[in-house]
Design a protein around this motif. Structure first.
Motif, PDB file in Angstrom:
ATOM      1  N   ALA A 239       0.872  -1.172   0.000  1.00 16.43           N
ATOM      2  CA  ALA A 239       0.000   0.000   0.000  1.00 16.43           C
ATOM      3  C   ALA A 239       0.909   1.222   0.000  1.00 16.43           C
ATOM      4  O   ALA A 239       1.700   1.416   0.925  1.00 16.43           O
ATOM      5  CB  ALA A 239      -0.893  -0.008   1.238  1.00 16.43           C
ATOM      6  N   VAL A 240       0.825   2.045  -1.042  1.00 20.98           N
ATOM      7  CA  VAL A 240       1.758   3.152  -1.226  1.00 20.98           C
ATOM      8  C   VAL A 240       1.052   4.477  -0.951  1.00 20.98           C
ATOM      9  O   VAL A 240       0.026   4.787  -1.571  1.00 20.98           O
ATOM     10  CB  VAL A 240       2.352   3.149  -2.645  1.00 20.98           C
ATOM     11  N   VAL A 241       1.626   5.259  -0.050  1.00 22.42           N
ATOM     12  CA  VAL A 241       1.085   6.554   0.340  1.00 22.42           C
ATOM     13  C   VAL A 241       1.950   7.646  -0.272  1.00 22.42           C
ATOM     14  O   VAL A 241       3.175   7.643  -0.122  1.00 22.42           O
ATOM     15  CB  VAL A 241       1.074   6.710   1.870  1.00 22.42           C
ATOM     16  N   ALA A 242       1.325   8.581  -0.980  1.00 29.55           N
ATOM     17  CA  ALA A 242       2.047   9.701  -1.579  1.00 29.55           C
ATOM     18  C   ALA A 242       1.071  10.850  -1.805  1.00 29.55           C
ATOM     19  O   ALA A 242      -0.145  10.646  -1.812  1.00 29.55           O
ATOM     20  CB  ALA A 242       2.712   9.291  -2.900  1.00 29.55           C
ATOM     21  N   GLY A 243       1.620  12.047  -2.040  1.00 25.40           N
ATOM     22  CA  GLY A 243       0.773  13.232  -2.159  1.00 25.40           C
ATOM     23  C   GLY A 243       0.634  13.731  -3.577  1.00 25.40           C
ATOM     24  O   GLY A 243       0.907  14.904  -3.850  1.00 25.40           O
ATOM     25  N   LEU A 244       0.228  12.866  -4.504  1.00 28.60           N
ATOM     26  CA  LEU A 244       0.052  13.308  -5.885  1.00 28.60           C
ATOM     27  C   LEU A 244      -1.034  14.375  -5.974  1.00 28.60           C
ATOM     28  O   LEU A 244      -2.115  14.221  -5.408  1.00 28.60           O
ATOM     29  CB  LEU A 244      -0.326  12.131  -6.787  1.00 28.60           C
ATOM     30  N   ASP A 245      -0.740  15.447  -6.711  1.00 34.88           N
ATOM     31  CA  ASP A 245      -1.740  16.504  -6.891  1.00 34.88           C
ATOM     32  C   ASP A 245      -2.583  16.213  -8.127  1.00 34.88           C
ATOM     33  O   ASP A 245      -2.367  15.219  -8.840  1.00 34.88           O
ATOM     34  CB  ASP A 245      -1.086  17.880  -6.969  1.00 34.88           C
ATOM     35  N   ASP A 246      -3.567  17.073  -8.393  1.00 34.41           N
ATOM     36  CA  ASP A 246      -4.516  16.817  -9.476  1.00 34.41           C
ATOM     37  C   ASP A 246      -3.830  16.761 -10.832  1.00 34.41           C
ATOM     38  O   ASP A 246      -4.195  15.964 -11.699  1.00 34.41           O
ATOM     39  CB  ASP A 246      -5.608  17.891  -9.479  1.00 34.41           C
ATOM     40  N   TRP A 247      -2.841  17.622 -11.056  1.00 36.14           N
ATOM     41  CA  TRP A 247      -2.118  17.641 -12.324  1.00 36.14           C
ATOM     42  C   TRP A 247      -1.452  16.292 -12.580  1.00 36.14           C
ATOM     43  O   TRP A 247      -1.578  15.701 -13.659  1.00 36.14           O
ATOM     44  CB  TRP A 247      -1.079  18.757 -12.282  1.00 36.14           C
ATOM     45  N   ASN A 248      -0.737  15.801 -11.575  1.00 34.03           N
ATOM     46  CA  ASN A 248      -0.045  14.527 -11.724  1.00 34.03           C
ATOM     47  C   ASN A 248      -1.022  13.365 -11.842  1.00 34.03           C
ATOM     48  O   ASN A 248      -0.820  12.458 -12.651  1.00 34.03           O
ATOM     49  CB  ASN A 248       0.909  14.311 -10.549  1.00 34.03           C
ATOM     50  N   LEU A 249      -2.077  13.390 -11.050  1.00 33.60           N
ATOM     51  CA  LEU A 249      -3.065  12.319 -11.126  1.00 33.60           C
ATOM     52  C   LEU A 249      -3.682  12.235 -12.517  1.00 33.60           C
ATOM     53  O   LEU A 249      -3.881  11.128 -13.054  1.00 33.60           O
ATOM     54  CB  LEU A 249      -4.160  12.537 -10.079  1.00 33.60           C
ATOM     55  N   ALA A 250      -3.977  13.384 -13.114  1.00 36.90           N
ATOM     56  CA  ALA A 250      -4.586  13.385 -14.440  1.00 36.90           C
ATOM     57  C   ALA A 250      -3.639  12.781 -15.477  1.00 36.90           C
ATOM     58  O   ALA A 250      -4.053  11.963 -16.320  1.00 36.90           O
ATOM     59  CB  ALA A 250      -4.984  14.800 -14.837  1.00 36.90           C
ATOM     60  N   ASP A 270      -0.726  16.378   3.392  1.00 36.35           N
ATOM     61  CA  ASP A 270      -0.159  17.114   4.517  1.00 36.35           C
ATOM     62  C   ASP A 270      -0.114  16.171   5.717  1.00 36.35           C
ATOM     63  O   ASP A 270      -0.535  15.002   5.629  1.00 36.35           O
ATOM     64  CB  ASP A 270      -0.975  18.369   4.835  1.00 36.35           C
ATOM     65  N   ALA A 271       0.400  16.678   6.834  1.00 34.37           N
ATOM     66  CA  ALA A 271       0.569  15.834   8.014  1.00 34.37           C
ATOM     67  C   ALA A 271      -0.759  15.271   8.508  1.00 34.37           C
ATOM     68  O   ALA A 271      -0.838  14.108   8.930  1.00 34.37           O
ATOM     69  CB  ALA A 271       1.266  16.622   9.124  1.00 34.37           C
ATOM     70  N   GLN A 272      -1.809  16.081   8.453  1.00 36.53           N
ATOM     71  CA  GLN A 272      -3.113  15.596   8.901  1.00 36.53           C
ATOM     72  C   GLN A 272      -3.601  14.451   8.017  1.00 36.53           C
ATOM     73  O   GLN A 272      -4.087  13.430   8.518  1.00 36.53           O
ATOM     74  CB  GLN A 272      -4.137  16.728   8.899  1.00 36.53           C
ATOM     75  N   GLY A 273      -3.450  14.620   6.705  1.00 37.50           N
ATOM     76  CA  GLY A 273      -3.860  13.558   5.803  1.00 37.50           C
ATOM     77  C   GLY A 273      -3.026  12.300   5.984  1.00 37.50           C
ATOM     78  O   GLY A 273      -3.551  11.177   5.905  1.00 37.50           O
ATOM     79  N   LEU A 274      -1.738  12.463   6.226  1.00 32.00           N
ATOM     80  CA  LEU A 274      -0.871  11.318   6.455  1.00 32.00           C
ATOM     81  C   LEU A 274      -1.254  10.591   7.738  1.00 32.00           C
ATOM     82  O   LEU A 274      -1.294   9.356   7.777  1.00 32.00           O
ATOM     83  CB  LEU A 274       0.586  11.786   6.519  1.00 32.00           C
ATOM     84  N   ASP A 275      -1.569  11.344   8.777  1.00 33.56           N
ATOM     85  CA  ASP A 275      -2.026  10.769  10.044  1.00 33.56           C
ATOM     86  C   ASP A 275      -3.263   9.909   9.821  1.00 33.56           C
ATOM     87  O   ASP A 275      -3.325   8.743  10.264  1.00 33.56           O
ATOM     88  CB  ASP A 275      -2.315  11.891  11.035  1.00 33.56           C
ATOM     89  N   LEU A 276      -4.241  10.441   9.125  1.00 36.34           N
ATOM     90  CA  LEU A 276      -5.478   9.695   8.882  1.00 36.34           C
ATOM     91  C   LEU A 276      -5.224   8.441   8.060  1.00 36.34           C
ATOM     92  O   LEU A 276      -5.810   7.376   8.322  1.00 36.34           O
ATOM     93  CB  LEU A 276      -6.497  10.592   8.183  1.00 36.34           C
ATOM     94  N   CYS A 277      -4.368   8.561   7.069  1.00 37.01           N
ATOM     95  CA  CYS A 277      -4.073   7.433   6.198  1.00 37.01           C
ATOM     96  C   CYS A 277      -3.394   6.304   6.971  1.00 37.01           C
ATOM     97  O   CYS A 277      -3.779   5.125   6.847  1.00 37.01           O
ATOM     98  CB  CYS A 277      -3.188   7.894   5.047  1.00 37.01           C
TER      99      CYS A 277
END
Length: 319
Positions: A239-250, A270-277
């Motif tokens: 399971a890979v966690v990363a912060g791809l933005d909309d440009w990269n995802l598209a 961000d840190a909050q999103g990483l915590d939740l993940c």
């Protein structure tokens, strides 16, 4: 065609990875020349100039004379000194490719490189991740690859009981959100959450892959794009966690030929999103396993070595 790739140092082993993948594919013949070894990752080498004896130098000279394409990686150009040789002395009749990998010199001043290539009439330009197209829009995005059938990049049998084992392998911690990761992991541990972090730093690549493969999940970074580490983790069934933005995802979805919703990355910006993940993964290892299995299927179906290397061969065919 005969392709000669050249680089000061091989960025994350991508040059030799492409070289071997192209040769396995059999459409073109590719060789790789390097000048320096950085870090201790022990990437495989082809023609590493400091190691060449007289026979090796003769082989390098032959390749400089007979190659159809000079493919320069990461800020290298025809003025590179390759022992007693320089590519500038062998340019007539050669097609020239410049392949940018996000070196800090390029990121800090992409206009300098754009103007250089314009002034030289160089139009065969590649970038390694979609975010770099923002800096050099005239370039083509050439995705990186992994050899998904290599033993170290195949899923291994894992014990799917707690605690969650998370891998992180930053080449440069300042560019990979390592401090944010350590803060989040420290906070979760302080709450008693079952979580082990394997911070893989400055080790040979083979050891790095072995340690990643023993984990359940991997954190790449939150810089908006993805790294080779992501591709390795996906191939290994993590399971890979990363912060791809909309440009990269598209762009990634378009290349993969799947809807964005079917991309395997777990997003944390961000840190909050990483915590939740990480909380979600640690609380449900069955879900973590399912995400990892989907990661592997994605690589096999949408990001195979043959597909990615084939795109590069298609590009060379247009030169």
């Amino acid at each position: 065609m005969n392709i000669l790739m050249m680089a000061v140092n091989d960025p994350a082993g991508t040059g030799i990875g492409f070289c071997r993948a192209v040769n396995r594919l059999g459409r073109h013949t590719c060789r790789m020349v390097t000048l320096e070894t950085r870090y201790t990752h022990s990437w495989p080498k082809d023609l590493h100039v400091p190691d060449l004896d007289q026979d090796g130098l003769a082989e390098l000279e032959r390749l400089l004379k007979t190659s159809d394409v000079f493919h320069f990686h990461m800020t290298a150009d025809e003025h590179l000194r390759l022992g007693p040789f320089s590519p500038k002395d062998y340019l007539p009749g050669k097609a020239i490719v410049h392949h940018e990998h996000g070196h800090h010199d390029f990121r800090s001043n992409p206009e300098l490189f754009r103007e250089k290539y314009r002034s030289l009439g160089r139009k065969s330009l590649l970038v390694s991740t979609p975010d770099l197209k923002r800096m050099m829009p005239e370039a083509r995005w050439q995705p990186n690859l992994v050899h998904q059938d290599a033993p170290t990049l195949r899923p291994v049998k894992r014990v799917w009981t707690g605690p969650l084992r998370l891998a992180h392998s930053p080449t440069r911690k300042d560019l990979k959100n390592t401090d944010e990761l350590l803060a989040v992991v420290g906070g979760l541990r302080a709450e008693g959450l079952g979580l082990e972090l394997d911070l893989i730093d400055n080790v040979p690549h083979g050891e790095c892959l072995e340690r990643k493969g023993a984990c359940h999940a991997l954190f790449d970074h939150m810089q908006g794009y993805y790294g080779v580490s992501s591709l390795e983790g996906l191939s290994q069934g993590l399971a890979v966690v990363a912060g791809l933005d909309d440009w990269n995802l598209a762009h990634v979805a378009e290349f993969a030929g799947v809807p964005q919703a079917e991309l395997p990355w777990l997003l944390a910006h961000d840190a909050q999103g990483l915590d939740l993940c990480l909380r979600a993964l640690a609380a449900d290892l069955d879900h973590c396993r399912a995400v990892g299995e989907a990661s592997r299927r994605f690589v096999e179906r949408s990001w195979s070595e043959a597909k990615v290397a084939g795109q590069l061969c298609d590009f060379w065919d247009t030169l």
